[in-house]
Scaffold this motif. Structure first.
Motif, mmCIF file in Angstrom:
data_model
loop_
_atom_site.group_PDB
_atom_site.id
_atom_site.type_symbol
_atom_site.label_atom_id
_atom_site.label_comp_id
_atom_site.label_asym_id
_atom_site.label_seq_id
_atom_site.Cartn_x
_atom_site.Cartn_y
_atom_site.Cartn_z
ATOM 1 N N THR A 2 0.855 -1.178 0.000
ATOM 2 C CA THR A 2 0.000 0.000 0.000
ATOM 3 C C THR A 2 0.894 1.233 0.000
ATOM 4 O OG1 THR A 2 -1.717 -1.134 1.222
ATOM 5 C CG2 THR A 2 -1.763 1.265 1.269
ATOM 6 N N MET A 3 0.517 2.211 -0.799
ATOM 7 C CA MET A 3 1.284 3.445 -0.870
ATOM 8 C C MET A 3 0.325 4.621 -0.771
ATOM 9 S SD MET A 3 3.800 4.797 -3.934
ATOM 10 C CE MET A 3 4.760 3.303 -3.898
ATOM 11 N N ASP A 4 0.662 5.611 0.021
ATOM 12 C CA ASP A 4 -0.107 6.857 0.091
ATOM 13 C C ASP A 4 0.648 7.925 -0.672
ATOM 14 O OD1 ASP A 4 -1.848 7.074 3.279
ATOM 15 O OD2 ASP A 4 -1.783 5.474 1.817
ATOM 16 N N LEU A 5 -0.092 8.786 -1.347
ATOM 17 C CA LEU A 5 0.501 9.903 -2.074
ATOM 18 C C LEU A 5 0.129 11.191 -1.370
ATOM 19 C CD1 LEU A 5 1.907 11.167 -4.565
ATOM 20 C CD2 LEU A 5 -0.353 11.227 -5.635
ATOM 21 N N PHE A 6 1.126 12.029 -1.094
ATOM 22 C CA PHE A 6 0.932 13.364 -0.553
ATOM 23 C C PHE A 6 1.449 14.339 -1.599
ATOM 24 C CE2 PHE A 6 0.702 10.848 3.203
ATOM 25 C CZ PHE A 6 -0.086 11.560 4.101
ATOM 26 N N ALA A 7 0.548 15.123 -2.212
ATOM 27 C CA ALA A 7 0.922 16.123 -3.204
ATOM 28 C C ALA A 7 0.881 17.483 -2.525
ATOM 29 C CB ALA A 7 -0.039 16.078 -4.384
ATOM 30 N N GLY A 8 2.000 18.193 -2.559
ATOM 31 C CA GLY A 8 2.102 19.450 -1.827
ATOM 32 C C GLY A 8 2.035 20.671 -2.703
ATOM 33 N N ILE A 9 1.435 21.715 -2.148
ATOM 34 C CA ILE A 9 1.324 23.017 -2.798
ATOM 35 C C ILE A 9 1.904 24.061 -1.840
ATOM 36 C CG2 ILE A 9 -0.313 24.804 -3.543
ATOM 37 C CD1 ILE A 9 -0.209 22.569 -5.510
ATOM 38 N N ALA A 10 2.882 24.820 -2.303
ATOM 39 C CA ALA A 10 3.469 25.882 -1.484
ATOM 40 C C ALA A 10 2.546 27.092 -1.484
ATOM 41 C CB ALA A 10 4.841 26.268 -2.026
ATOM 42 N N VAL A 11 2.328 27.651 -0.302
ATOM 43 C CA VAL A 11 1.462 28.822 -0.150
ATOM 44 C C VAL A 11 2.158 29.872 0.705
ATOM 45 C CG1 VAL A 11 -0.638 27.421 -0.401
ATOM 46 C CG2 VAL A 11 0.257 27.908 1.887
ATOM 47 N N PRO A 54 6.651 30.689 1.315
ATOM 48 C CA PRO A 54 6.381 31.867 0.481
ATOM 49 C C PRO A 54 7.266 31.992 -0.753
ATOM 50 C CG PRO A 54 6.449 32.470 2.798
ATOM 51 C CD PRO A 54 6.906 31.037 2.702
ATOM 52 N N GLU A 55 8.525 31.557 -0.653
ATOM 53 C CA GLU A 55 9.438 31.691 -1.793
ATOM 54 C C GLU A 55 9.047 30.784 -2.962
ATOM 55 O OE1 GLU A 55 10.823 28.496 0.910
ATOM 56 O OE2 GLU A 55 10.166 30.541 1.255
ATOM 57 N N HIS A 59 3.811 28.463 -7.742
ATOM 58 C CA HIS A 59 4.455 27.712 -8.824
ATOM 59 C C HIS A 59 3.998 26.260 -8.893
ATOM 60 C CE1 HIS A 59 7.137 31.076 -9.544
ATOM 61 N NE2 HIS A 59 7.325 31.137 -8.243
ATOM 62 N N GLY A 60 3.018 25.873 -8.079
ATOM 63 C CA GLY A 60 2.591 24.480 -8.011
ATOM 64 C C GLY A 60 1.557 24.119 -9.059
ATOM 65 N N ARG A 61 1.529 22.824 -9.379
ATOM 66 C CA ARG A 61 0.532 22.263 -10.291
ATOM 67 C C ARG A 61 0.141 20.890 -9.783
ATOM 68 N NH1 ARG A 61 2.493 23.551 -16.457
ATOM 69 N NH2 ARG A 61 2.439 25.802 -16.205
ATOM 70 N N VAL A 62 -1.143 20.703 -9.610
ATOM 71 C CA VAL A 62 -1.690 19.424 -9.177
ATOM 72 C C VAL A 62 -2.936 19.167 -10.021
ATOM 73 C CG1 VAL A 62 -2.838 18.220 -7.275
ATOM 74 C CG2 VAL A 62 -0.856 19.645 -6.810
ATOM 75 N N PHE A 98 -8.378 25.652 -11.754
ATOM 76 C CA PHE A 98 -8.631 26.618 -10.697
ATOM 77 C C PHE A 98 -7.282 27.204 -10.296
ATOM 78 C CE2 PHE A 98 -12.011 23.498 -10.349
ATOM 79 C CZ PHE A 98 -13.133 24.252 -10.094
ATOM 80 N N ARG A 99 -7.287 28.405 -9.791
ATOM 81 C CA ARG A 99 -6.068 29.040 -9.257
ATOM 82 C C ARG A 99 -6.338 29.414 -7.810
ATOM 83 N NH1 ARG A 99 -1.605 28.596 -12.595
ATOM 84 N NH2 ARG A 99 -2.325 28.729 -14.735
ATOM 85 N N ASP A 100 -5.450 28.975 -6.921
ATOM 86 C CA ASP A 100 -5.597 29.340 -5.517
ATOM 87 C C ASP A 100 -5.155 30.790 -5.329
ATOM 88 O OD1 ASP A 100 -2.796 29.421 -5.277
ATOM 89 O OD2 ASP A 100 -2.691 27.765 -3.858
ATOM 90 N N PRO A 101 -5.276 31.360 -4.136
ATOM 91 C CA PRO A 101 -4.920 32.769 -3.945
ATOM 92 C C PRO A 101 -3.475 33.127 -4.305
ATOM 93 C CG PRO A 101 -6.247 32.020 -2.107
ATOM 94 C CD PRO A 101 -5.921 30.804 -2.941
ATOM 95 N N ASP A 102 -2.563 32.136 -4.270
ATOM 96 C CA ASP A 102 -1.174 32.401 -4.647
ATOM 97 C C ASP A 102 -0.918 32.196 -6.131
ATOM 98 O OD1 ASP A 102 0.317 33.125 -2.215
ATOM 99 O OD2 ASP A 102 -0.323 31.163 -1.497
ATOM 100 N N GLY A 103 -1.895 31.630 -6.858
ATOM 101 C CA GLY A 103 -1.734 31.381 -8.282
ATOM 102 C C GLY A 103 -1.379 29.947 -8.630
ATOM 103 N N ASN A 104 -1.277 29.058 -7.638
ATOM 104 C CA ASN A 104 -1.042 27.644 -7.929
ATOM 105 C C ASN A 104 -2.166 27.091 -8.785
ATOM 106 O OD1 ASN A 104 1.379 27.078 -6.278
ATOM 107 N ND2 ASN A 104 0.024 27.617 -4.582
ATOM 108 N N GLU A 105 -1.818 26.207 -9.720
ATOM 109 C CA GLU A 105 -2.813 25.604 -10.607
ATOM 110 C C GLU A 105 -3.340 24.310 -10.001
ATOM 111 O OE1 GLU A 105 -2.499 23.082 -14.588
ATOM 112 O OE2 GLU A 105 -2.063 25.216 -14.934
ATOM 113 N N ILE A 106 -4.632 24.259 -9.808
ATOM 114 C CA ILE A 106 -5.302 23.051 -9.354
ATOM 115 C C ILE A 106 -6.191 22.606 -10.516
ATOM 116 C CG2 ILE A 106 -6.696 21.953 -7.575
ATOM 117 C CD1 ILE A 106 -4.073 23.355 -6.567
ATOM 118 N N GLY A 107 -5.734 21.592 -11.232
ATOM 119 C CA GLY A 107 -6.501 21.061 -12.342
ATOM 120 C C GLY A 107 -7.445 19.980 -11.832
ATOM 121 N N VAL A 108 -8.618 19.926 -12.419
ATOM 122 C CA VAL A 108 -9.579 18.888 -12.087
ATOM 123 C C VAL A 108 -10.108 18.350 -13.406
ATOM 124 C CG1 VAL A 108 -11.678 18.294 -10.827
ATOM 125 C CG2 VAL A 108 -10.193 20.102 -9.948
#
Length: 113
Positions: A2-11, A54-55, A59-62, A98-108
């Motif tokens: 079993t493997m869990d995936l954690f996808a991170g977005i910097a905010v 913050p730095e 720049h994230g994409r999920v 979708f774009r979060d408040p920082d501009g990260n791309e959240i694709g669905v």
């Protein structure tokens, strides 16, 4: 195995990001492992998390792929979150961004109608 995936977005601001992601994702299990992260369990072994960095923010994409894209979009709209763009590929697969408040791309995405 079993493997869990954690996808991170910097905010840049965890409270602001958490409020936005909760509107996008709706009523899913979440937890705070520490003072700089919030984790949402989006599927049995899949987690999306926001981490204060913050730095790197913006720049994230999920991409999440769902079996009921229309239902997700309707629920997100009811919670006040609208996609920035939508497209349908030649094979009928659809993707909204979708774009979060920082501009990260959240694709669905979702399969053909």
């Amino acid at each position: 195995m079993t493997m869990d995936l954690f996808a991170g977005i910097a905010v840049s601001d965890l409270s602001r990001a958490a409020a936005w992601f909760e509107r996008l994702l709706g009523d899913v299990e979440s937890f705070d492992p520490n003072d700089v992260e919030r984790v949402w369990t989006v599927t049995e072994h899949g987690h999306l998390y926001a981490v204060v960095a913050p730095e790197d923010a913006g720049h994230g994409r999920v991409t999440l792929f769902l079996d009921d894209l229309d239902g997700f979009l309707s629920a997100a709209a009811d919670r006040g979150v609208e996609p920035q763009s939508q497209e349908t590929y030649d094979n009928g697969v659809r993707k909204v961004v979708f774009r979060d408040p920082d501009g990260n791309e959240i694709g669905v995405g979702g399969g053909p109608d």
